[in-house]
Scaffold this motif. Structure first.
Motif, mmCIF file in Angstrom:
data_model
loop_
_atom_site.group_PDB
_atom_site.id
_atom_site.type_symbol
_atom_site.label_atom_id
_atom_site.label_comp_id
_atom_site.label_asym_id
_atom_site.label_seq_id
_atom_site.Cartn_x
_atom_site.Cartn_y
_atom_site.Cartn_z
ATOM 1 N N GLN A 1 0.825 -1.202 0.000
ATOM 2 C CA GLN A 1 0.000 0.000 0.000
ATOM 3 C C GLN A 1 0.869 1.265 0.000
ATOM 4 O OE1 GLN A 1 -2.425 -0.895 3.463
ATOM 5 N NE2 GLN A 1 -4.226 -1.291 2.184
ATOM 6 N N ARG B 1 -5.990 2.361 0.803
ATOM 7 C CA ARG B 1 -6.884 1.331 0.258
ATOM 8 C C ARG B 1 -7.233 1.605 -1.205
ATOM 9 N NH1 ARG B 1 -9.256 1.626 5.546
ATOM 10 N NH2 ARG B 1 -10.784 3.163 4.807
ATOM 11 N N VAL B 2 -7.424 2.878 -1.565
ATOM 12 C CA VAL B 2 -7.770 3.223 -2.949
ATOM 13 C C VAL B 2 -6.585 3.026 -3.880
ATOM 14 C CG1 VAL B 2 -8.438 5.112 -4.488
ATOM 15 C CG2 VAL B 2 -9.606 4.817 -2.303
ATOM 16 N N THR B 3 -5.429 3.547 -3.501
ATOM 17 C CA THR B 3 -4.262 3.455 -4.383
ATOM 18 C C THR B 3 -3.745 2.029 -4.512
ATOM 19 O OG1 THR B 3 -2.800 4.014 -2.513
ATOM 20 C CG2 THR B 3 -3.503 5.815 -3.960
ATOM 21 N N VAL C 1 -12.114 10.720 -1.033
ATOM 22 C CA VAL C 1 -10.947 9.937 -0.604
ATOM 23 C C VAL C 1 -10.145 10.677 0.464
ATOM 24 C CG1 VAL C 1 -8.804 8.855 -1.360
ATOM 25 C CG2 VAL C 1 -10.835 8.762 -2.816
ATOM 26 N N TRP D 1 -5.237 -0.656 -5.267
ATOM 27 C CA TRP D 1 -5.709 -1.283 -6.504
ATOM 28 C C TRP D 1 -5.676 -0.332 -7.697
ATOM 29 C CZ3 TRP D 1 -9.785 1.149 -8.795
ATOM 30 C CH2 TRP D 1 -10.611 1.938 -7.990
ATOM 31 N N MET D 2 -5.866 0.961 -7.470
ATOM 32 C CA MET D 2 -5.968 1.897 -8.577
ATOM 33 C C MET D 2 -4.621 2.149 -9.246
ATOM 34 S SD MET D 2 -7.588 5.735 -8.635
ATOM 35 C CE MET D 2 -6.239 6.410 -7.638
ATOM 36 N N THR E 1 -7.640 5.560 3.968
ATOM 37 C CA THR E 1 -8.506 5.492 2.796
ATOM 38 C C THR E 1 -7.692 5.646 1.519
ATOM 39 O OG1 THR E 1 -10.339 6.442 4.053
ATOM 40 C CG2 THR E 1 -10.525 6.493 1.664
ATOM 41 N N VAL E 2 -6.750 6.581 1.527
ATOM 42 C CA VAL E 2 -5.871 6.747 0.360
ATOM 43 C C VAL E 2 -5.119 5.456 0.080
ATOM 44 C CG1 VAL E 2 -3.869 7.968 -0.555
ATOM 45 C CG2 VAL E 2 -5.625 9.230 0.698
ATOM 46 N N SER F 1 -4.905 10.295 -8.919
ATOM 47 C CA SER F 1 -4.062 9.489 -8.034
ATOM 48 C C SER F 1 -2.899 10.313 -7.482
ATOM 49 C CB SER F 1 -3.531 8.261 -8.776
ATOM 50 O OG SER F 1 -2.636 8.637 -9.805
#
Length: 490
Positions: free
Chosen positions: A65, A219-221, A209, A223-224, A216-217, A377
């Protein structure tokens, strides 16, 4: 205002040519020699460490992460607009100097990430915080130097980088909407429907986000960032494969222009000084090696040994510049002078025009969407950097944390609405100051990074599959580490 922007650009170019390029490459070579080319010797270990980095977070932020956050910042508009700007102003030779910055920068990235891990601290929410400000204060015993770096980083990341990223993507998406959507709306000044739509989308997504905080950042990044990088690489790889026979020609243009006193390729800029300046500036803006931003993400990871994260972050520089930026450069150079010299061609649309010239006009909309995700991103990653440095300045302050979050969202939204020539030119100066300050700290504290590397290598030679680091009583370190993070590692 235009005269001021031009003056700032001249200052930025002077700093780059006379200070940044020599300090950046010099520090990178110094760290490469002292570590016996860690970026070469341990390249297979970098790949293995990255592939196996999703677990072991123990409820915190995983190594992968943290890598994804920094990758999200690196693989942004710098890979699309930055490469295009480097080619237009510096010629094909600028790509060679981007490679140089990246190759020595892999060692720099290893040391800054490792030091960020060594000198990190635990935050009140259980996650870790660290980066240049922290290793300047805890390693160099210079709280003031750390404060200067932190202030510059908060301003640069929460305001300058966020607004620059959204400004860049606004120009691309506005062009994709078509001429009708770009007509000023009566009663709203010069703002068009396209501008307002882009600004609205940026506001909604960034607020969703960023207001959730660093977890939260992460968790999003997670996969993104890998997905968007793979999609972009796949798209430009198709163009490269369709033109594989021209590989030698394009490579020859890059190498022959890297040291040419005058431009060699019609339709592009060039010359030795232009190639060095633009290759260094855009390479640094893209891969961030030595800049001191990525270590803020590296420090958040929960790992058993600092070197593990150092290896992973070093690989991020390779992926960003040697893979992604090179692919972008090849697509643009393959497109030829009909695209470079086309009316209206500029850094914000050159890559899109080059892809469309090879794959068809249908790619304009997918490229616009992809560029939006790339910029988004980078915006949320920049927020992580600014919040980390704000926590250094004002420890455990909820008000300060929310100030950074609101500032990041607002600056990103406004960046999609206004012209930012002044800000675009100022970002190079801000990054130069950050880079030079950070590189001084890296050289001074290099013994700690080397000690951690020797400890890691000694354990691997002894057959330890997953080395564990101890900051107290470790014979490879210059002394005992302060704090409790690495004090008891059973």
């Amino acid at each position: 205002m235009d005269a001021l922007a031009k003056s700032i650009l001249d200052v930025a170019d002077w700093i780059t040519l006379h200070l940044t390029v020599w300090i950046l490459i010099g520090a990178g070579l110094y760290l490469t020699i002292r570590s016996r080319a860690v970026q070469v010797r341990h390249f297979p270990s970098m790949v293995r460490a990255t592939l196996g980095s999703r677990g072991g977070a123990a409820g915190g932020i995983s190594s992968f992460q943290a890598f994804a956050i920094s990758l999200a910042a690196r693989v942004g508009v710098g890979n699309v607009f930055g490469v295009a700007a480097a080619l237009l102003m510096g010629g094909p030779g600028a790509i060679f100097w981007m490679w140089v910055v990246a190759l020595v920068g892999m060692a720099t990235a290893f040391f800054e990430a490792t030091l960020a891990q060594i000198f990190k601290v635990r935050a009140s929410d259980g996650t870790f915080r660290g980066g240049p400000a922290f290793y300047m204060a805890r390693g160099m015993r210079s709280r003031a130097m750390g404060a200067v770096f932190a202030v510059i980083t908060v301003v640069t990341c929460a305001f300058v980088i966020t607004s620059v990223q959204s400004n860049a993507v606004a120009g691309t998406l506005s062009a994709a909407f078509g001429q009708g959507a770009n007509q000023p709306i009566p009663g709203l000044g010069d703002y068009s429907a396209a501008q307002l739509t882009v600004a609205g989308l940026i506001f909604v997504f960034t607020a969703m986000v960023i207001f959730g905080g660093i977890r939260t950042v992460a968790r999003v990044t997670e996969w993104m960032a890998p997905i968007m990088a793979l999609i972009y690489i796949a798209m430009v790889a198709v163009v490269c494969l369709l033109n594989i026979g021209r590989f030698g020609e394009v490579l020859g243009q890059i190498l022959s222009s890297a040291f040419a006193p005058e431009p060699l390729v019609s339709g592009l800029g060039g010359g030795l000084l232009a190639a060095i300046i633009n290759g260094t500036k855009r390479g640094l803006f893209s891969n961030e090696a030595g800049q001191g931003t990525a270590p803020n993400a590296a420090a958040t990871a929960t790992v058993a040994h600092p070197v593990q994260q150092g290896l992973i972050q070093s690989l991020g520089v390779f992926v960003d510049t040697i893979v992604v930026c090179t692919a972008t450069a090849f697509v643009i150079l393959i497109a030829g002078p009909d695209v470079w010299g086309a009316e209206g061609a500029n850094p914000s649309n050159l890559t899109t025009l080059a892809v469309a010239s090879e794959l068809g006009a249908w790619t304009v909309v997918p490229m616009a969407i992809l560029i939006f995700v790339l910029a988004f991103s980078s915006i949320i990653a920049a927020y992580v950097y600014s919040e980390t440095n704000m926590s250094y300045l004002v420890s455990d302050s909820t008000a300060a944390t929310w100030f950074v979050r609101v500032l990041s969202v607002c600056s990103a939204t406004l960046g999609g609405l206004v012209s930012l020539d002044l800000v675009w030119n100022s970002v190079d100066i801000a990054m130069a100051v950050m880079t030079i300050t950070n590189l001084v700290a890296l050289v001074v504290l290099s013994a700690w990074g080397l000690g951690a590397l020797r400890d890691y290598e000694a354990q691997r030679r002894a057959g330890v599959v997953s080395p564990v680091f101890s900051g107290v009583g470790n014979p490879h370190l210059p002394g005992d580490l302060p704090g409790e993070v690495w004090a008891d590692r059973e």
